[in-house]
Write a protein that holds these residues in place. Structure first.
Motif, short mmCIF file in Angstrom:
data_model
loop_
_atom_site.label_atom_id
_atom_site.label_comp_id
_atom_site.label_asym_id
_atom_site.label_seq_id
_atom_site.Cartn_x
_atom_site.Cartn_y
_atom_site.Cartn_z
N GLN A 1 0.82 -1.21 0.00
CA GLN A 1 0.00 0.00 0.00
C GLN A 1 0.86 1.26 0.00
OE1 GLN A 1 -3.53 0.12 -0.29
NE2 GLN A 1 -2.83 2.17 -0.84
N LYS A 2 1.97 1.24 0.73
CA LYS A 2 2.88 2.39 0.74
C LYS A 2 3.44 2.64 -0.66
CE LYS A 2 4.36 2.39 5.59
NZ LYS A 2 5.51 2.22 6.51
N CYS A 3 3.79 1.56 -1.36
CA CYS A 3 4.32 1.69 -2.72
C CYS A 3 3.24 2.21 -3.66
CB CYS A 3 4.86 0.35 -3.20
SG CYS A 3 5.79 0.45 -4.75
N ILE A 4 2.01 1.73 -3.49
CA ILE A 4 0.90 2.22 -4.31
C ILE A 4 0.68 3.71 -4.07
CG2 ILE A 4 -1.61 2.14 -4.56
CD1 ILE A 4 -1.43 -0.89 -4.22
N ASP A 5 0.71 4.12 -2.81
CA ASP A 5 0.52 5.54 -2.48
C ASP A 5 1.61 6.39 -3.13
OD1 ASP A 5 -1.67 4.84 -0.95
OD2 ASP A 5 -0.60 4.92 0.96
N LEU A 6 2.84 5.89 -3.13
CA LEU A 6 3.95 6.61 -3.76
C LEU A 6 3.71 6.74 -5.26
CD1 LEU A 6 7.71 6.07 -3.04
CD2 LEU A 6 6.91 6.18 -5.39
N VAL B 1 -1.62 8.54 -11.01
CA VAL B 1 -2.47 7.39 -11.31
C VAL B 1 -3.36 7.11 -10.11
CG1 VAL B 1 -0.90 6.36 -12.99
CG2 VAL B 1 -0.59 5.84 -10.57
N HIS B 2 -4.23 6.12 -10.23
CA HIS B 2 -5.21 5.82 -9.18
C HIS B 2 -5.24 4.31 -8.92
CE1 HIS B 2 -9.65 6.29 -7.68
NE2 HIS B 2 -8.81 6.11 -6.69
N PHE B 3 -4.05 3.75 -8.67
CA PHE B 3 -3.95 2.31 -8.40
C PHE B 3 -4.62 2.00 -7.07
CE2 PHE B 3 0.39 1.96 -10.79
CZ PHE B 3 -0.24 2.30 -11.96
N GLN B 4 -5.25 0.82 -7.00
CA GLN B 4 -5.95 0.41 -5.79
C GLN B 4 -5.71 -1.07 -5.50
OE1 GLN B 4 -10.15 1.99 -6.39
NE2 GLN B 4 -9.01 2.96 -8.05
N LEU B 5 -5.32 -1.35 -4.27
CA LEU B 5 -5.09 -2.73 -3.83
C LEU B 5 -6.42 -3.35 -3.43
CD1 LEU B 5 -3.19 -5.06 -3.06
CD2 LEU B 5 -2.93 -3.96 -0.81
N VAL B 6 -6.73 -4.49 -4.01
CA VAL B 6 -7.95 -5.22 -3.71
C VAL B 6 -7.56 -6.55 -3.07
CG1 VAL B 6 -10.08 -6.22 -4.64
CG2 VAL B 6 -9.10 -4.15 -5.69
N THR B 7 -8.06 -6.82 -1.87
CA THR B 7 -7.70 -8.05 -1.17
C THR B 7 -8.95 -8.87 -0.85
OG1 THR B 7 -7.75 -6.91 0.97
CG2 THR B 7 -5.63 -7.02 -0.16
N ASN B 8 -8.75 -10.16 -0.76
CA ASN B 8 -9.83 -11.10 -0.40
C ASN B 8 -11.06 -10.92 -1.29
OD1 ASN B 8 -8.29 -12.13 1.83
ND2 ASN B 8 -8.83 -10.29 2.97
#
Length: 233
Positions: free
Chosen positions: A30-35, A42-49
């Motif tokens: 998530q920290k890398c995505i925020d960076l 960009v608007h990358f989003q981590l999706v889990t489960n």
């Protein structure tokens, strides 16, 4: 593991173990995505489960069916080709970090179901693709390289030979994942150590996304020896 080592070690993985990703690794992702979001717009989003996107995924011959995918990154970025290049560039930055964290991944264009409630897409944005992630059942394998440095490199300087840093950059780019291994890109060396990166025409698409991925690999391989001729990433 360095990014250069991650380029060598990382291969596309479609089958994963039914094993959760530790909280500390989720936090690091998530920290890398925020960076990436802050730096690249960009608007990358981590999706889990979330298992719906890859439930009953399509098996495309040798590319294989996805198994046990419940974690992925939604690659959401500005519409248009420049947005695709940026998405590829920062998406591959993420992919290499996943490898460094001991995880496996795969760029996925069309063999997943869009689960709209799992992420958000703004008015001037689009979902370019997703990146599956997790602990691979295997570490994957390297696809045979279709092209050589000579195929994708062009020298427009007065020197008859390409400098080592440029060759190393192109070699790293040739290890970049591209749609159906198409490698539809070219790197051009200009005077003053300026490098131009071009996306070539592709019937199947994704060439601008692929170019962004290849550009990130080129940067890792070439180091701080050049500046980009093409505006933007």
């Amino acid at each position: 593991m360095t990014e250069s080592e991650a380029i060598q070690a990382r291969h596309s993985v479609r089958k994963y173990l039914d094993k959760p990703i530790e909280a500390e690794k989720i936090e690091a992702i998530q920290k890398c995505i925020d960076l990436c979001n802050g730096e690249g717009g960009v608007h990358f989003q981590l999706v889990t489960n979330e298992p719906k996107a890859f439930h009953n995924s399509i098996d495309w011959s040798s590319y294989g069916k996805f198994q046990n995918v419940s974690n992925y990154i939604a690659i959401v970025a500005p519409k248009g080709s420049s947005g695709s290049v940026t998405a590829g560039y920062y998406g591959e930055k993420l992919v290499l970090q996943l490898q460094i964290l001991g995880l496996n991944s795969c760029w996925v264009g069309g063999t997943f179901k869009k689960v709209k409630e799992a992420y958000s897409v703004g008015e001037n944005e689009e979902l370019k693709c997703v990146i599956s992630l997790g602990y691979g059942a295997t570490q994957g394998k390297q696809h045979p390289q279709k092209k050589t440095v000579a195929d994708v490199a062009l020298n427009k300087t007065a020197s008859p030979t390409l400098p080592d840093w440029f060759v190393q950059g192109v070699e790293a780019a040739l290890l970049a994942p591209t749609a159906v291994n198409q490698q539809k890109f070219k790197f051009i060396l200009h005077e003053g150590n300026r490098v131009e990166a071009q996306a070539k025409f592709s019937l199947i698409g994704y060439s601008h996304l692929d170019l962004g991925i290849a550009k990130y690999h080129f940067e890792v391989g070439a180091g701080d020896n050049f500046t980009w001729e093409m505006i933007g990433k």
